[in-house]
Write a protein that holds these residues in place. Structure first.
Motif, PDB file in Angstrom:
ATOM      1  N   GLY A  44     -51.318  14.421 113.094  1.00 35.12           N
ATOM      2  CA  GLY A  44     -50.196  14.248 113.994  1.00 35.12           C
ATOM      3  C   GLY A  44     -50.551  13.844 115.410  1.00 35.12           C
ATOM      4  N   VAL A  45     -51.811  13.619 115.687  1.00 33.89           N
ATOM      5  CA  VAL A  45     -52.239  13.180 117.021  1.00 33.89           C
ATOM      6  C   VAL A  45     -52.257  11.660 117.052  1.00 33.89           C
ATOM      7  CG1 VAL A  45     -54.081  13.224 118.743  1.00 33.89           C
ATOM      8  CG2 VAL A  45     -53.575  15.266 117.405  1.00 33.89           C
ATOM      9  N   MET A  46     -51.660  11.108 118.085  1.00 34.14           N
ATOM     10  CA  MET A  46     -51.560   9.657 118.237  1.00 34.14           C
ATOM     11  C   MET A  46     -52.458   9.173 119.373  1.00 34.14           C
ATOM     12  SD  MET A  46     -49.451   8.807 115.985  1.00 34.14           S
ATOM     13  CE  MET A  46     -47.852   8.724 115.301  1.00 34.14           C
ATOM     14  N   LEU A  47     -52.889   7.923 119.270  1.00 33.49           N
ATOM     15  CA  LEU A  47     -53.589   7.247 120.355  1.00 33.49           C
ATOM     16  C   LEU A  47     -52.603   6.283 120.972  1.00 33.49           C
ATOM     17  CD1 LEU A  47     -56.097   6.495 122.004  1.00 33.49           C
ATOM     18  CD2 LEU A  47     -56.679   4.855 120.187  1.00 33.49           C
ATOM     19  N   GLY A  48     -52.242   6.527 122.230  1.00 36.58           N
ATOM     20  CA  GLY A  48     -51.347   5.644 122.951  1.00 36.58           C
ATOM     21  C   GLY A  48     -52.152   4.782 123.908  1.00 36.58           C
ATOM     22  N   LEU A  49     -51.814   3.513 123.965  1.00 36.68           N
ATOM     23  CA  LEU A  49     -52.495   2.553 124.834  1.00 36.68           C
ATOM     24  C   LEU A  49     -51.444   1.963 125.760  1.00 36.68           C
ATOM     25  CD1 LEU A  49     -54.404   1.040 121.823  1.00 36.68           C
ATOM     26  CD2 LEU A  49     -55.415   2.504 123.591  1.00 36.68           C
ATOM     27  N   TRP A  50     -51.489   2.369 127.017  1.00 40.31           N
ATOM     28  CA  TRP A  50     -50.440   2.056 127.975  1.00 40.31           C
ATOM     29  C   TRP A  50     -50.985   1.078 129.006  1.00 40.31           C
ATOM     30  CZ3 TRP A  50     -47.172   6.712 130.056  1.00 40.31           C
ATOM     31  CH2 TRP A  50     -45.993   6.243 130.643  1.00 40.31           C
ATOM     32  N   SER A  51     -50.198   0.102 129.349  1.00 44.16           N
ATOM     33  CA  SER A  51     -50.605  -0.886 130.342  1.00 44.16           C
ATOM     34  C   SER A  51     -50.901  -0.215 131.675  1.00 44.16           C
ATOM     35  CB  SER A  51     -49.499  -1.930 130.526  1.00 44.16           C
ATOM     36  OG  SER A  51     -49.766  -2.729 131.651  1.00 44.16           O
ATOM     37  N   ARG A  52     -52.105  -0.419 132.157  1.00 39.43           N
ATOM     38  CA  ARG A  52     -52.529   0.154 133.441  1.00 39.43           C
ATOM     39  C   ARG A  52     -51.575  -0.265 134.579  1.00 39.43           C
ATOM     40  NH1 ARG A  52     -57.556   1.620 133.950  1.00 39.43           N
ATOM     41  NH2 ARG A  52     -58.302   0.082 132.458  1.00 39.43           N
ATOM     42  N   GLN A  53     -50.992  -1.460 134.463  1.00 40.40           N
ATOM     43  CA  GLN A  53     -50.108  -1.967 135.516  1.00 40.40           C
ATOM     44  C   GLN A  53     -48.711  -1.366 135.487  1.00 40.40           C
ATOM     45  OE1 GLN A  53     -51.793  -4.080 133.334  1.00 40.40           O
ATOM     46  NE2 GLN A  53     -53.487  -4.448 134.735  1.00 40.40           N
ATOM     47  N   THR A  54     -48.315  -0.756 134.346  1.00 40.60           N
ATOM     48  CA  THR A  54     -46.939  -0.254 134.251  1.00 40.60           C
ATOM     49  C   THR A  54     -46.825   1.250 134.067  1.00 40.60           C
ATOM     50  OG1 THR A  54     -46.820  -0.630 131.858  1.00 40.60           O
ATOM     51  CG2 THR A  54     -46.141  -2.458 133.306  1.00 40.60           C
ATOM     52  N   VAL A  55     -47.958   1.957 133.933  1.00 43.05           N
ATOM     53  CA  VAL A  55     -47.893   3.395 133.728  1.00 43.05           C
ATOM     54  C   VAL A  55     -47.244   4.061 134.954  1.00 43.05           C
ATOM     55  CG1 VAL A  55     -50.223   3.852 134.595  1.00 43.05           C
ATOM     56  CG2 VAL A  55     -49.174   5.444 132.987  1.00 43.05           C
ATOM     57  N   GLU A  56     -46.406   5.055 134.695  1.00 45.35           N
ATOM     58  CA  GLU A  56     -45.716   5.796 135.758  1.00 45.35           C
ATOM     59  C   GLU A  56     -46.014   7.276 135.587  1.00 45.35           C
ATOM     60  OE1 GLU A  56     -43.291   4.730 138.093  1.00 45.35           O
ATOM     61  OE2 GLU A  56     -43.379   2.625 137.568  1.00 45.35           O
ATOM     62  N   PRO A  57     -46.421   7.977 136.614  1.00 40.32           N
ATOM     63  CA  PRO A  57     -46.829   7.444 137.908  1.00 40.32           C
ATOM     64  C   PRO A  57     -48.118   6.634 137.776  1.00 40.32           C
ATOM     65  CG  PRO A  57     -47.314   9.793 137.785  1.00 40.32           C
ATOM     66  CD  PRO A  57     -46.574   9.439 136.523  1.00 40.32           C
ATOM     67  N   ALA A  58     -48.379   5.815 138.766  1.00 35.35           N
ATOM     68  CA  ALA A  58     -49.528   4.916 138.731  1.00 35.35           C
ATOM     69  C   ALA A  58     -50.831   5.686 138.516  1.00 35.35           C
ATOM     70  CB  ALA A  58     -49.606   4.125 140.037  1.00 35.35           C
ATOM     71  N   ALA A  59     -51.716   5.110 137.707  1.00 36.78           N
ATOM     72  CA  ALA A  59     -53.023   5.722 137.458  1.00 36.78           C
ATOM     73  C   ALA A  59     -53.879   5.638 138.709  1.00 36.78           C
ATOM     74  CB  ALA A  59     -53.709   5.001 136.301  1.00 36.78           C
ATOM     75  N   THR A  60     -54.646   6.691 138.952  1.00 38.36           N
ATOM     76  CA  THR A  60     -55.484   6.728 140.158  1.00 38.36           C
ATOM     77  C   THR A  60     -56.971   6.737 139.860  1.00 38.36           C
ATOM     78  OG1 THR A  60     -55.352   9.134 140.207  1.00 38.36           O
ATOM     79  CG2 THR A  60     -53.709   7.923 141.498  1.00 38.36           C
ATOM     80  N   SER A  61     -57.354   6.860 138.584  1.00 36.18           N
ATOM     81  CA  SER A  61     -58.779   6.881 138.257  1.00 36.18           C
ATOM     82  C   SER A  61     -59.160   5.635 137.460  1.00 36.18           C
ATOM     83  CB  SER A  61     -59.144   8.137 137.467  1.00 36.18           C
ATOM     84  OG  SER A  61     -58.503   8.123 136.220  1.00 36.18           O
ATOM     85  N   GLN A  62     -60.442   5.381 137.417  1.00 38.35           N
ATOM     86  CA  GLN A  62     -60.971   4.238 136.684  1.00 38.35           C
ATOM     87  C   GLN A  62     -61.335   4.642 135.261  1.00 38.35           C
ATOM     88  OE1 GLN A  62     -61.121   1.115 137.993  1.00 38.35           O
ATOM     89  NE2 GLN A  62     -60.067   2.009 139.730  1.00 38.35           N
ATOM     90  N   SER A  63     -61.445   3.666 134.385  1.00 39.96           N
ATOM     91  CA  SER A  63     -61.937   3.914 133.030  1.00 39.96           C
ATOM     92  C   SER A  63     -63.346   4.468 133.114  1.00 39.96           C
ATOM     93  CB  SER A  63     -61.950   2.611 132.228  1.00 39.96           C
ATOM     94  OG  SER A  63     -60.646   2.103 132.119  1.00 39.96           O
ATOM     95  N   GLY A  64     -63.705   5.300 132.161  1.00 33.24           N
ATOM     96  CA  GLY A  64     -65.032   5.881 132.131  1.00 33.24           C
ATOM     97  C   GLY A  64     -65.117   7.226 132.810  1.00 33.24           C
TER      98      GLY A  64
END
Length: 123
Positions: A44-64
């Protein structure tokens, strides 16, 4: 207590990332749009892939800055997965090795997210 149900990664191109993970993990993409894609992982666990440009609130960290970890049966399975992922062209940032918690290696996805494969140390 709420149920754990999603791992969300912020990516540049959700459909392309969904294709990468579907191929790598052998899982179907069950939802895709220009800004979001989703694949089932397990139990029941899903992997969601969300556009870095549209995520709300805006992402503040980098990949890795964190890891997605995959448990396998034993050290031989770590080595087999390493060989498979290397053959597929994934960038390997940690070669297979024994660590305190078990046998492991780390690769990165096209967005730089760390993907750790490990076989836990026998108890």
């Amino acid at each position: 207590m709420p149920n754990f149900s999603f791992v969300l990664l912020y990516v540049e191109n959700p459909p392309a990332s969904a294709g990468f993970y579907a191929d790598l993990l052998g899982r179907p993409v069950i939802e895709t749009s220009p800004t979001f894609a989703m694949l089932p992982l397990t139990d029941g666990v899903m992997l969601g892939l969300w556009s870095r440009q549209t995520v709300e609130p805006a992402a503040t960290s980098q990949s890795g800055a964190s890891e997605v970890a995959f448990t396998v049966k034993d050290a031989a399975a770590v080595e087999a997965t390493f060989a498979d992922w290397k053959r597929r062209g994934l960038t390997i940032i940690q070669q297979p090795q024994r660590m305190d918690f078990g046998h492991t290696f780390v690769a990165v996805d096209p967005d730089g997210h760390r993907l750790r494969v490990f076989a836990p140390e026998a108890a």
